[in-house]
Design an enzyme around this catalytic site. Structure first.
Site, PDB file in Angstrom:
ATOM      1  N   ARG B 135     -62.210  32.662 -33.663  1.00 52.68           N
ATOM      2  CA  ARG B 135     -61.813  33.538 -32.545  1.00 52.68           C
ATOM      3  C   ARG B 135     -60.511  33.089 -31.875  1.00 52.68           C
ATOM      4  O   ARG B 135     -60.311  33.309 -30.685  1.00 52.68           O
ATOM      5  CB  ARG B 135     -62.921  33.642 -31.498  1.00 52.68           C
ATOM      6  CG  ARG B 135     -64.193  34.292 -32.003  1.00 52.68           C
ATOM      7  CD  ARG B 135     -65.093  34.766 -30.876  1.00 52.68           C
ATOM      8  NE  ARG B 135     -66.379  35.165 -31.413  1.00 52.68           N
ATOM      9  CZ  ARG B 135     -67.425  34.351 -31.498  1.00 52.68           C
ATOM     10  NH1 ARG B 135     -67.329  33.111 -31.072  1.00 52.68           N
ATOM     11  NH2 ARG B 135     -68.561  34.791 -32.002  1.00 52.68           N
ATOM     12  N   LYS B 157     -47.475  40.433 -31.594  1.00 56.45           N
ATOM     13  CA  LYS B 157     -48.139  41.467 -32.398  1.00 56.45           C
ATOM     14  C   LYS B 157     -48.383  40.939 -33.797  1.00 56.45           C
ATOM     15  O   LYS B 157     -47.465  40.466 -34.473  1.00 56.45           O
ATOM     16  CB  LYS B 157     -47.245  42.696 -32.506  1.00 56.45           C
ATOM     17  CG  LYS B 157     -47.328  43.609 -31.323  1.00 56.45           C
ATOM     18  CD  LYS B 157     -46.694  44.933 -31.711  1.00 56.45           C
ATOM     19  CE  LYS B 157     -46.615  45.874 -30.550  1.00 56.45           C
ATOM     20  NZ  LYS B 157     -46.010  47.154 -30.970  1.00 56.45           N
ATOM     21  N   GLU B 199     -32.509  45.811 -36.113  1.00 57.49           N
ATOM     22  CA  GLU B 199     -33.288  45.490 -34.905  1.00 57.49           C
ATOM     23  C   GLU B 199     -32.398  44.813 -33.852  1.00 57.49           C
ATOM     24  O   GLU B 199     -32.593  45.002 -32.654  1.00 57.49           O
ATOM     25  CB  GLU B 199     -34.482  44.592 -35.241  1.00 57.49           C
ATOM     26  CG  GLU B 199     -35.491  45.208 -36.205  1.00 57.49           C
ATOM     27  CD  GLU B 199     -36.507  46.143 -35.527  1.00 57.49           C
ATOM     28  OE1 GLU B 199     -36.488  46.268 -34.285  1.00 57.49           O
ATOM     29  OE2 GLU B 199     -37.311  46.753 -36.261  1.00 57.49           O
ATOM     30  N   LYS B 240     -36.193  41.006 -26.183  1.00 58.00           N
ATOM     31  CA  LYS B 240     -37.582  41.350 -26.486  1.00 58.00           C
ATOM     32  C   LYS B 240     -38.528  40.580 -25.561  1.00 58.00           C
ATOM     33  O   LYS B 240     -39.511  41.131 -25.068  1.00 58.00           O
ATOM     34  CB  LYS B 240     -37.907  41.068 -27.955  1.00 58.00           C
ATOM     35  CG  LYS B 240     -39.338  41.496 -28.296  1.00 58.00           C
ATOM     36  CD  LYS B 240     -39.574  41.751 -29.753  1.00 58.00           C
ATOM     37  CE  LYS B 240     -41.010  42.245 -29.963  1.00 58.00           C
ATOM     38  NZ  LYS B 240     -41.353  42.435 -31.362  1.00 58.00           N
ATOM     39  N   GLU B 250     -48.449  46.281 -24.319  1.00 61.56           N
ATOM     40  CA  GLU B 250     -47.841  47.552 -24.669  1.00 61.56           C
ATOM     41  C   GLU B 250     -48.487  48.749 -24.007  1.00 61.56           C
ATOM     42  O   GLU B 250     -48.892  49.705 -24.672  1.00 61.56           O
ATOM     43  CB  GLU B 250     -47.861  47.749 -26.201  1.00 61.56           C
ATOM     44  CG  GLU B 250     -46.894  48.831 -26.643  1.00 61.56           C
ATOM     45  CD  GLU B 250     -46.757  48.895 -28.153  1.00 61.56           C
ATOM     46  OE1 GLU B 250     -47.638  48.429 -28.852  1.00 61.56           O
ATOM     47  OE2 GLU B 250     -45.723  49.428 -28.598  1.00 61.56           O
ATOM     48  N   ARG B 254     -43.012  48.316 -22.904  1.00 62.77           N
ATOM     49  CA  ARG B 254     -42.855  47.733 -24.232  1.00 62.77           C
ATOM     50  C   ARG B 254     -42.608  48.783 -25.294  1.00 62.77           C
ATOM     51  O   ARG B 254     -42.030  48.500 -26.339  1.00 62.77           O
ATOM     52  CB  ARG B 254     -44.100  46.896 -24.580  1.00 62.77           C
ATOM     53  CG  ARG B 254     -43.962  46.156 -25.889  1.00 62.77           C
ATOM     54  CD  ARG B 254     -44.940  45.015 -25.965  1.00 62.77           C
ATOM     55  NE  ARG B 254     -44.894  44.375 -27.265  1.00 62.77           N
ATOM     56  CZ  ARG B 254     -45.540  43.256 -27.561  1.00 62.77           C
ATOM     57  NH1 ARG B 254     -46.274  42.679 -26.644  1.00 62.77           N
ATOM     58  NH2 ARG B 254     -45.446  42.728 -28.753  1.00 62.77           N
ATOM     59  N   ASN B 258     -39.867  50.531 -29.519  1.00 61.91           N
ATOM     60  CA  ASN B 258     -40.097  51.415 -30.655  1.00 61.91           C
ATOM     61  C   ASN B 258     -38.947  52.398 -30.880  1.00 61.91           C
ATOM     62  O   ASN B 258     -39.071  53.306 -31.699  1.00 61.91           O
ATOM     63  CB  ASN B 258     -41.404  52.185 -30.466  1.00 61.91           C
ATOM     64  CG  ASN B 258     -42.597  51.264 -30.592  1.00 61.91           C
ATOM     65  OD1 ASN B 258     -42.600  50.362 -31.426  1.00 61.91           O
ATOM     66  ND2 ASN B 258     -43.598  51.473 -29.759  1.00 61.91           N
ATOM     67  N   HIS B 261     -38.442  53.795 -34.231  1.00 59.57           N
ATOM     68  CA  HIS B 261     -39.577  53.393 -35.059  1.00 59.57           C
ATOM     69  C   HIS B 261     -40.532  54.531 -35.409  1.00 59.57           C
ATOM     70  O   HIS B 261     -41.199  54.466 -36.430  1.00 59.57           O
ATOM     71  CB  HIS B 261     -40.348  52.248 -34.395  1.00 59.57           C
ATOM     72  CG  HIS B 261     -39.675  50.917 -34.582  1.00 59.57           C
ATOM     73  ND1 HIS B 261     -38.401  50.659 -34.129  1.00 59.57           N
ATOM     74  CD2 HIS B 261     -40.082  49.774 -35.202  1.00 59.57           C
ATOM     75  CE1 HIS B 261     -38.060  49.419 -34.442  1.00 59.57           C
ATOM     76  NE2 HIS B 261     -39.062  48.855 -35.091  1.00 59.57           N
ATOM     77  N   HIS B 265     -41.004  54.680 -39.160  1.00 60.40           N
ATOM     78  CA  HIS B 265     -42.301  54.482 -39.813  1.00 60.40           C
ATOM     79  C   HIS B 265     -42.690  55.674 -40.670  1.00 60.40           C
ATOM     80  O   HIS B 265     -43.251  55.524 -41.748  1.00 60.40           O
ATOM     81  CB  HIS B 265     -43.400  54.242 -38.766  1.00 60.40           C
ATOM     82  CG  HIS B 265     -43.428  52.832 -38.244  1.00 60.40           C
ATOM     83  ND1 HIS B 265     -44.030  52.508 -37.056  1.00 60.40           N
ATOM     84  CD2 HIS B 265     -42.953  51.673 -38.756  1.00 60.40           C
ATOM     85  CE1 HIS B 265     -43.912  51.200 -36.856  1.00 60.40           C
ATOM     86  NE2 HIS B 265     -43.255  50.675 -37.866  1.00 60.40           N
ATOM     87  N   HIS B 280     -38.078  48.279 -43.946  1.00 54.30           N
ATOM     88  CA  HIS B 280     -38.353  48.611 -42.550  1.00 54.30           C
ATOM     89  C   HIS B 280     -37.087  48.794 -41.707  1.00 54.30           C
ATOM     90  O   HIS B 280     -36.925  49.814 -41.025  1.00 54.30           O
ATOM     91  CB  HIS B 280     -39.253  47.523 -41.935  1.00 54.30           C
ATOM     92  CG  HIS B 280     -39.520  47.721 -40.479  1.00 54.30           C
ATOM     93  ND1 HIS B 280     -40.302  48.761 -40.008  1.00 54.30           N
ATOM     94  CD2 HIS B 280     -39.089  47.042 -39.371  1.00 54.30           C
ATOM     95  CE1 HIS B 280     -40.356  48.702 -38.682  1.00 54.30           C
ATOM     96  NE2 HIS B 280     -39.638  47.670 -38.272  1.00 54.30           N
TER      97      HIS B 280
END
Lengths: 382, 382
Positions: B135, B157, B199, B240, B250, B254, B258, B261, B265, B280
């Site tokens: 965990r 992330k 980016e 960032k 997010e 945040r 994107n 993105h 995506h 990407h």
């Protein structure tokens, strides 16, 4: 403690509410007979307009899914039901993957919720799925066993088993709401009710001597299902909530909740989680006895305390000796290996929950493995 | 912004430090040429005595594992190396399960750490493994691509892909330390460096017009690998980090990250993540152009702004039009379906990052799907 357990009348029912205080992640546990009927309205109040994926095992689905589903429909909540096989082996990577896929296939979005309708297995697996899908969906627990109501539904521990041990893969993921319908426990086999009761007794033993004394007097009423059952569930949830609020990520005090669990897990693992031989709560019962006997061995408590614990656990019908487990057990060395690989290990030294009396458990991080090994050898030969 | 980027001399090297400020989960990103050599000492300083599981893909292992391993040994850190196949398909349930098992088989305990030595794929997968084993184990990132250094190593992330889309299963799990050796980027294929640069440019476009202007002047030095490269990586990480610190999970701001993105995506998904056709960062480059053109369509910016973005991305050699993707693309309807299933959706309305000028991006939650659909049709036919 009792002042934070609020009794209120809702739709004519008596309901107790335990607040788990975790800042932005705080949530309510609602406890009472017949809550399932109004579950839809309760969920809609917390998450208006949410769409739900409801996970249940085949046994619980047969008993309770219809009523739950109707309650959701009555509250105008769209939902998809997903069933999994009953039993511990469901807490595996394969089911984790399948459930993640099914929740995504149901096109649930971030503001929607995943619901666990079931015992600890379904709660742990579903909670881990909720933690992982879209990096965290809302999670609602409707625990249907005593064990799940007093233990796994409080505190946000979720997870699955690995070939290396139980619950070794998972996440801390708090639910948004827990609905514990104590009438559902009437459908529980006696053996499972007893196993859950081991965790109830644990809360008395670890930190609340008054509660343990209350249980010694009232345990039959708890089993019978009256107001005492609700009281026992609420006090157990409150006890766990207090510990969890103080230590959400289990860096310190939360380890107290593992009273009886290091030995208990080792025994469960030793019988390869064959539930015909031993279920979790039975392992905890024997484990708590071993923890008390080991504390006696270290001179921390006297014979009378050990006897008192022994009597109560025996009275309710729980196993109290390793010899109560049917079949052959592995040697002490094997149990020690399992304990060493258990997650409650830090840098090679063994951590055990020991006690100085009823309600006076404490965390001891520097236990000598040789002492434990000798103690286990004697117990296995006794 | 620059005042929190501290330059210091360490072992004769210039090193920049970006602090990601997340309370108890705060950590440092160290940036500089040749950091890998001293990585063991840096890790030992943060986690003295920890044992490590180091995950790398086969390509990176061949190039850098030996040096990294020697650095760990020199600092007295025990470690196990685990390799995975290179490529996006490694971010899957099967590798997640295998890595969890291998980390447990290495008998790592809670105070030990899992290290990602690699690009975004290894970082995302390894981070999710670190979040889930027991965990939550400590996690250390040693990003070896520009994309990983400026994007995936900041913000916590982690995740794997599902058949329903990219990064749909994962966790927020912050690293304890990030070591970005900018000299490692000399071994990166130009196409990958460019993709990561998309980016870098994004941080200018979304919130820092000065940084974008600086990049227009200095991009060649960034590619060449001088002090400007370290500066660009550090400013990107700081940008960032600022956004992440304000919105760790997010829920709001945040989402600005994107920019480009949602379209990007969708294009990656449309080519089935065939990296021969589109990686990407290339998807992000085209996606940023589309976001600017769509903003122009809505009357938010003028032709000159669109032209300026177009010029810079073209100058560095990035694709800027959907037609720059080799091969056939699916129709606009298919792209819209992908966008609708994308995780940046809330209750059916489309969320897009739009802009009012260079450095002035904003989150728009109520975008009419019909407008997007018409826009995409035109772009595909252009």
């Amino acid at each position: 403690m009792v002042d934070t357990v609020v009794a209120k009348a809702l739709l004519g029912r008596d309901e107790k509410i335990v607040r788990v205080d975790l800042g932005a992640r705080s949530y309510d546990i609602k406890i009472g007979r017949g809550l399932l009927e109004g579950a839809g309205a309760e969920i809609a109040a917390v998450m208006p307009g949410a769409r739900l994926a409801v996970v249940a095992d085949e046994t619980v689905a047969g008993l309770h899914l219809k009523a739950f589903s109707q309650s959701l429909k009555a509250a105008g909540l769209e939902h998809t039901a997903i069933t999994v096989p009953a039993g511990e082996s469901t807490k595996c990577f394969r089911e984790f993957e399948r459930l993640c896929d099914e929740v995504l296939a149901a096109r649930l979005e971030r503001g929607d919720a995943v619901v666990a309708l079931g015992g600890g297995v379904v709660g742990d697996l579903t909670g881990f799925v909720a933690s992982a899908v879209r990096r965290g969906m809302a999670f609602i627990q409707v625990p249907t066993t005593l064990l799940a109501q007093v233990d796994s539904s409080v505190g946000g521990k979720t997870g699955i088993n690995s070939r290396h041990g139980k619950n070794l893969i998972g996440a801390f993921h708090q639910p948004a709401l827990v609905l514990a319908d104590t009438a559902i426990l009437d459908t529980l086999p006696l053996r499972d009710f007893r196993a859950g009761y081991a965790e109830v007794a644990k809360y008395g033993l670890l930190g609340d001597a008054d509660f343990f004394a209350w249980l010694e007097t009232n345990w039959q009423a708890v089993f019978a299902g009256g107001a005492e059952r609700d009281e026992a569930v609420a006090r157990s949830c409150q006890a766990k909530a207090d510990v969890v609020a103080a230590d959400e990520l289990e860096s310190g005090r939360r380890a107290l909740l593992n009273l009886g669990h290091t030995f208990g897990h080792a025994l469960e693992s030793a019988v390869a989680y064959e539930t015909e031989r031993l279920v979790h709560g039975e392992g905890v019962s024997i484990g708590m006895m071993l923890a008390h006997e080991f504390s006696q061995r270290l001179g921390l408590i006297g014979e009378d305390t050990v006897e008192r614990v022994h009597k109560h656990l025996s009275d309710v019908g729980l196993p109290v000796r390793v010899q109560d487990i049917p079949g052959q057990l592995p040697p002490a060395e094997t149990l020690m290996d399992i304990i060493a690989q258990d997650k409650k290990v830090s840098r090679g030294a063994l951590t055990f929950i020991l006690t100085r009396g009823i309600g006076e458990a404490f965390v001891e991080k520097g236990v000598d493995p040789a002492l434990v090994s000798d103690f286990l050898k004697e117990k296995l030969e006794a």
